[in-house]
Design a protein around this motif. Structure first.
Motif, short mmCIF file in Angstrom:
data_model
loop_
_atom_site.label_atom_id
_atom_site.label_comp_id
_atom_site.label_asym_id
_atom_site.label_seq_id
_atom_site.Cartn_x
_atom_site.Cartn_y
_atom_site.Cartn_z
N GLY A 125 0.81 -1.21 0.00
CA GLY A 125 0.00 0.00 0.00
C GLY A 125 0.85 1.26 0.00
O GLY A 125 2.03 1.25 0.35
N VAL A 126 0.24 2.36 -0.41
CA VAL A 126 0.91 3.66 -0.43
C VAL A 126 0.44 4.48 0.77
O VAL A 126 -0.76 4.72 0.91
CB VAL A 126 0.60 4.42 -1.73
N PRO A 127 1.32 4.90 1.65
CA PRO A 127 0.89 5.71 2.80
C PRO A 127 0.23 7.01 2.35
O PRO A 127 0.61 7.60 1.34
CB PRO A 127 2.21 5.99 3.55
N ALA A 128 -0.76 7.45 3.11
CA ALA A 128 -1.40 8.73 2.81
C ALA A 128 -0.46 9.89 3.15
O ALA A 128 -0.47 10.92 2.49
CB ALA A 128 -2.70 8.86 3.59
N ASP A 129 0.35 9.72 4.19
CA ASP A 129 1.32 10.74 4.60
C ASP A 129 2.61 10.54 3.80
O ASP A 129 3.23 9.47 3.89
CB ASP A 129 1.60 10.62 6.10
N PRO A 130 3.05 11.53 3.04
CA PRO A 130 4.26 11.36 2.22
C PRO A 130 5.54 11.25 3.04
O PRO A 130 6.59 10.92 2.49
CB PRO A 130 4.27 12.62 1.34
N ASP A 131 5.47 11.52 4.35
CA ASP A 131 6.65 11.34 5.20
C ASP A 131 6.86 9.88 5.58
O ASP A 131 7.90 9.52 6.11
CB ASP A 131 6.52 12.16 6.48
N TYR A 132 5.86 9.03 5.34
CA TYR A 132 5.97 7.61 5.66
C TYR A 132 6.38 6.83 4.42
O TYR A 132 6.27 7.31 3.29
CB TYR A 132 4.64 7.05 6.17
N ARG A 133 6.79 5.59 4.64
CA ARG A 133 7.14 4.70 3.53
C ARG A 133 6.76 3.27 3.91
O ARG A 133 6.64 2.94 5.09
CB ARG A 133 8.62 4.79 3.19
N ALA A 134 6.57 2.44 2.89
CA ALA A 134 6.21 1.04 3.13
C ALA A 134 7.34 0.32 3.84
O ALA A 134 8.52 0.56 3.57
CB ALA A 134 5.88 0.35 1.81
N ALA A 135 6.98 -0.59 4.75
CA ALA A 135 7.99 -1.32 5.51
C ALA A 135 8.56 -2.49 4.71
O ALA A 135 9.72 -2.84 4.89
CB ALA A 135 7.38 -1.84 6.81
N PHE A 136 7.75 -3.09 3.83
CA PHE A 136 8.20 -4.26 3.09
C PHE A 136 9.16 -3.85 1.98
O PHE A 136 8.85 -2.96 1.18
CB PHE A 136 7.01 -5.00 2.50
N PRO A 137 10.32 -4.49 1.88
CA PRO A 137 11.28 -4.15 0.83
C PRO A 137 10.87 -4.64 -0.55
O PRO A 137 11.39 -4.18 -1.56
CB PRO A 137 12.57 -4.83 1.29
N VAL A 138 9.94 -5.60 -0.61
CA VAL A 138 9.47 -6.17 -1.88
C VAL A 138 7.95 -6.19 -1.86
O VAL A 138 7.34 -6.66 -0.89
CB VAL A 138 10.02 -7.60 -2.09
N ASP A 139 7.32 -5.68 -2.94
CA ASP A 139 5.87 -5.69 -3.03
C ASP A 139 5.33 -7.11 -3.13
O ASP A 139 6.03 -8.03 -3.56
CB ASP A 139 5.41 -4.90 -4.26
N GLY A 140 4.06 -7.26 -2.79
CA GLY A 140 3.41 -8.55 -2.92
C GLY A 140 2.05 -8.50 -2.25
O GLY A 140 1.55 -7.44 -1.89
N SER A 141 1.43 -9.67 -2.09
CA SER A 141 0.14 -9.75 -1.44
C SER A 141 0.04 -11.07 -0.70
O SER A 141 0.81 -12.01 -0.95
CB SER A 141 -1.00 -9.62 -2.45
N PHE A 142 -0.92 -11.14 0.22
CA PHE A 142 -1.15 -12.35 1.00
C PHE A 142 -2.32 -13.12 0.42
O PHE A 142 -3.21 -12.55 -0.23
CB PHE A 142 -1.42 -12.00 2.46
N SER A 143 -2.35 -14.43 0.66
CA SER A 143 -3.47 -15.26 0.23
C SER A 143 -4.62 -15.21 1.22
O SER A 143 -5.79 -15.19 0.84
CB SER A 143 -3.02 -16.71 0.05
#
Length: 329
Positions: A125-143
């Motif tokens: 996901g993309v944070p709404a606050d531009p000062d934040y960033r995603a924690a996961f180093p690689v994109d993906g999804s869960f089953s």
């Protein structure tokens, strides 16, 4: 987090939003880990038309059924479906702090299964606050993500092994923080502090995530060790405010004092005050305060909440800070 010195904050190009997520942050100001489910209400439905060939007239007390003028769906034109129910869930992203990267919380709306939607927001996901960033180093999804009450585990199933090993360039500390972002997020969505175990198949054995073993479940670490010590829930990023509005969030600040400021485009403080949180020292506690901006000229400002620093910066890393750009009308 540290406020940028430039008059306005730049917008980073984020990762693609997941199809499960709905644009915009959640509008409710909630206590830590508490969810506010918000299902879409069904609208009034027209009565079904009378059966074909029926010649009977309505009897006393009945109303004439309305007849739909919409064409019947064909094989190539599926019937209109009711919109999926949406839920508001906490999602944890990474932001900077005086003590290095920490987790900051946003409330987001997701459709479908709340826990699965929340986990996918952490993953890509993309944070709404531009000062934040995603924690996961690689994109993906869960089953799937589910609570196994018998085993006292939250089971997160992954479709492949892309997250099994720690990616090159990702430190062990970053990997542990990414794992904690998932743990805190799904625990909040499911309202359970059960440890999180990752599996590759339903009812299959545990698999590692970013090189971290998950057998037996990964527990949430202390809030004071992984979360930012102050976080703003309301106002949200780019919120429009006027008159007096209520600011709120969570914090662990000296003597429960949470100073706040409204800054103009030059960084000058134009309004300030403080809130008193419900507690401090052992964890983060809710705080709220009324903010009067009725005397300000319309325009863009920054709302900042901080932890109190009784030493004035002489000792320790300095105050934590979380900021939100607001538009005063």
């Amino acid at each position: 987090m540290t406020t940028p010195t430039t008059p306005t904050r730049s917008r980073r190009t984020g990762r693609a939003r997941l199809h499960r997520s709905l644009a915009g942050a959640a509008t409710a100001a909630l206590a830590l880990g508490v969810l506010a489910g918000c299902g879409d209400n069904d609208g009034d439905r027209a009565d079904d038309p009378a059966p074909a060939g029926s010649t009977s007239s309505p009897t006393a007390g009945e109303t004439e059924p309305s007849v739909s003028t919409e064409p019947s769906p064909t094989a190539s034109e599926p019937a209109t479906q009711e919109p999926e129910e949406t839920s508001t869930v906490p999602v944890y992203y990474v932001g900077d702090s005086p003590m290095g990267p920490r987790l900051y919380r946003e409330f987001r709306k997701v459709s479908g299964d709340p826990a699965l939607g929340a986990a996918d927001m952490v993953a890509a996901g993309v944070p709404a606050d531009p000062d934040y960033r995603a924690a996961f180093p690689v994109d993906g999804s869960f089953s799937s993500v589910r609570l196994d009450e018998a085993a006292d585990l939250i089971i997160a199933q992954v479709p492949d092994d892309r997250w099994a090993d720690r990616p090159a360039g990702t430190s062990k500390k970053q990997a542990r923080l990414a794992m904690q972002a998932l743990v805190y997020t799904v625990q909040g969505a499911l309202q359970s502090r059960a440890p999180v175990q990752v599996v590759g198949e339903p009812d299959g054995p545990a698999v590692p995530m970013f090189g971290i073993a998950t057998g037996g479940g990964v527990k949430n670490k202390s809030q004071l060790d992984v979360l930012a010590l102050v976080s703003v829930t309301s106002p949200e990023s780019d919120a429009e405010v006027s008159g007096t509005f209520t600011a709120s969030g969570v914090a662990s600040s000296f003597e429960a004092t949470v100073p706040w400021q409204v800054r103009d485009a030059s960084g000058a403080v134009v309004v300030d005050g403080f809130a008193t949180a419900e507690g401090w020292m052992d964890r983060l506690y809710p705080w709220s305060s009324e903010v009067d901006v009725s005397g300000l000229e319309p325009g863009e400002y920054t709302f900042a909440a901080m932890t109190d620093d009784p030493t004035g910066g002489a000792e320790g890393p300095g105050p934590f800070e979380d900021t939100k750009v607001i538009s005063v009308g």
